[in-house]
Scaffold this motif. Sequence first.
Motif, PDB file in Angstrom:
ATOM      1  N   LEU A  62       0.779  -1.018   0.002  1.00 23.11           N
ATOM      2  CA  LEU A  62       0.005  -0.189   0.219  1.00 23.11           C
ATOM      3  C   LEU A  62       0.870   1.337  -0.021  1.00 23.11           C
ATOM      4  N   GLY A  63       1.992   1.246   0.483  1.00 22.57           N
ATOM      5  CA  GLY A  63       2.765   2.324   0.580  1.00 22.57           C
ATOM      6  C   GLY A  63       3.297   2.539  -0.809  1.00 22.57           C
ATOM      7  N   THR A  64       3.635   1.559  -1.657  1.00 20.14           N
ATOM      8  CA  THR A  64       3.869   1.752  -3.175  1.00 20.14           C
ATOM      9  C   THR A  64       2.661   2.349  -4.130  1.00 20.14           C
ATOM     10  N   VAL A  65       1.556   1.764  -3.668  1.00 19.34           N
ATOM     11  CA  VAL A  65       0.383   2.235  -4.238  1.00 19.34           C
ATOM     12  C   VAL A  65       0.135   3.799  -4.008  1.00 19.34           C
ATOM     13  N   SER A  66       0.237   4.161  -2.583  1.00 19.24           N
ATOM     14  CA  SER A  66       0.300   5.527  -2.408  1.00 19.24           C
ATOM     15  C   SER A  66       1.177   6.550  -3.175  1.00 19.24           C
ATOM     16  N   CYS A  67       2.477   6.113  -3.583  1.00 17.36           N
ATOM     17  CA  CYS A  67       3.480   6.572  -4.149  1.00 17.36           C
ATOM     18  C   CYS A  67       2.948   6.708  -5.647  1.00 17.36           C
ATOM     19  N   VAL A  68       2.382   5.470  -6.105  1.00 20.60           N
ATOM     20  CA  VAL A  68       2.197   5.695  -7.436  1.00 20.60           C
ATOM     21  C   VAL A  68       1.033   6.575  -7.900  1.00 20.60           C
ATOM     22  N   VAL A  69      -0.211   6.439  -6.999  1.00 15.93           N
ATOM     23  CA  VAL A  69      -1.265   7.407  -6.921  1.00 15.93           C
ATOM     24  C   VAL A  69      -0.707   8.873  -7.010  1.00 15.93           C
ATOM     25  N   TYR A  70       0.419   8.995  -6.033  1.00 13.23           N
ATOM     26  CA  TYR A  70       1.031  10.608  -5.723  1.00 13.23           C
ATOM     27  C   TYR A  70       1.390  11.092  -7.334  1.00 13.23           C
ATOM     28  N   ILE A  71       2.143   9.778  -7.826  1.00 14.25           N
ATOM     29  CA  ILE A  71       2.548  10.385  -9.253  1.00 14.25           C
ATOM     30  C   ILE A  71       1.673  10.376 -10.096  1.00 14.25           C
ATOM     31  N   LEU A  72       0.724   9.914 -10.288  1.00 14.56           N
ATOM     32  CA  LEU A  72      -0.414   9.902 -11.187  1.00 14.56           C
ATOM     33  C   LEU A  72      -1.121  11.263 -11.161  1.00 14.56           C
ATOM     34  N   ILE A  73      -1.170  11.524  -9.693  1.00 13.07           N
ATOM     35  CA  ILE A  73      -1.986  12.745  -9.469  1.00 13.07           C
ATOM     36  C   ILE A  73      -1.142  13.965 -10.161  1.00 13.07           C
ATOM     37  N   GLY A  74       0.091  13.728  -9.959  1.00 19.41           N
ATOM     38  CA  GLY A  74       1.156  14.899 -10.488  1.00 19.41           C
ATOM     39  C   GLY A  74       0.889  14.883 -12.063  1.00 19.41           C
ATOM     40  N   MET A  75       1.122  13.653 -12.879  1.00 25.06           N
ATOM     41  CA  MET A  75       0.863  13.672 -14.109  1.00 25.06           C
ATOM     42  C   MET A  75      -0.417  14.195 -14.826  1.00 25.06           C
ATOM     43  N   LEU A  76      -1.343  14.175 -14.075  1.00 27.30           N
ATOM     44  CA  LEU A  76      -2.461  14.739 -14.502  1.00 27.30           C
ATOM     45  C   LEU A  76      -2.629  16.085 -14.462  1.00 27.30           C
ATOM     46  N   GLY A  77      -1.287  16.834 -13.684  1.00 22.44           N
ATOM     47  CA  GLY A  77      -1.364  18.206 -13.849  1.00 22.44           C
ATOM     48  C   GLY A  77      -1.599  18.897 -12.570  1.00 22.44           C
ATOM     49  N   VAL A  78      -1.962  18.140 -11.600  1.00 24.15           N
ATOM     50  CA  VAL A  78      -1.955  18.734 -10.261  1.00 24.15           C
ATOM     51  C   VAL A  78      -0.653  18.913  -9.712  1.00 24.15           C
ATOM     52  N   PRO A  79      -0.563  20.441  -9.169  1.00 23.91           N
ATOM     53  CA  PRO A  79       0.894  20.949  -8.703  1.00 23.91           C
ATOM     54  C   PRO A  79       1.318  20.207  -7.539  1.00 23.91           C
ATOM     55  N   VAL A  80       1.715  18.830  -7.454  1.00 23.04           N
ATOM     56  CA  VAL A  80       2.183  18.025  -6.226  1.00 23.04           C
ATOM     57  C   VAL A  80       3.568  17.691  -6.321  1.00 23.04           C
ATOM     58  N   PHE A  81       4.294  18.084  -7.560  1.00 24.04           N
ATOM     59  CA  PHE A  81       5.682  17.773  -7.540  1.00 24.04           C
ATOM     60  C   PHE A  81       6.586  19.115  -6.990  1.00 24.04           C
ATOM     61  N   SER A  82       7.842  18.935  -6.907  1.00 22.43           N
ATOM     62  CA  SER A  82       8.480  19.838  -6.282  1.00 22.43           C
ATOM     63  C   SER A  82       8.556  21.324  -7.113  1.00 22.43           C
ATOM     64  N   GLY A  83       8.352  22.240  -6.208  1.00 21.00           N
ATOM     65  CA  GLY A  83       8.131  23.492  -6.728  1.00 21.00           C
ATOM     66  C   GLY A  83       6.608  23.859  -7.135  1.00 21.00           C
TER      67      GLY A  83
END
Length: 188
Positions: A62-83
């Motif tokens: 589930l920790g890896t799932v959480s990480c993957v979901v975070y990356i997918l959210i960022g890929m969609l354009g939500v500003p969750v990556f650095s800066g």
Amino acid sequence: MNKPVTNRTENQKGKIYAMAMTAVMTAVTCVLAPMSIPIGTVPISFTALAVFLSLYLLGWKLGTVSCVVYILIGMLGVPVFSGFSGGIGKLAGPTGGYIIGFIPMAVIAGLVIEKTDNRLWHFVAMAAGTAVCYALGTAWFCVVMDTSVAAALGMCVFPFIPGDIAKIVIAMVAGSLLRTRLQKAGLI
């Protein structure tokens, strides 16, 4: 007759808790990751700390799932990556390999964190996962920026080692403490 209903109810509660905690840790990552310190092409971020904490609270799967979901959210354009950035362009840019590198980092560190309570092994596993993240990120950085490995290491790895060691230590202390408290409360 009541036993199967009780088991089903307990199983449902466990699944709901797992989904809720995965969502919470994804949200924590989405909040911590954009807060970064720009020191060059690759900023200092708190993403690794959030990923490591999620491994203590969720386990490796589930920790890896959480990480993957975070990356997918960022890929969609939500500003969750650095800066406070997001989008596919961020993954195609110089730091994209590091972002993708969080996935194997989570698997490597999470497998060990889940299997043992030995803090030395936790440290070694998180360091090994971070090294894999560095390797993927540095390789991608070299391709995108058309730079040598030595130059990339000087810009993207060596300056980050002390901070990443600090993140590992913080995760070991805070993650263990949080997991212990949640176990005592009967939530894990």
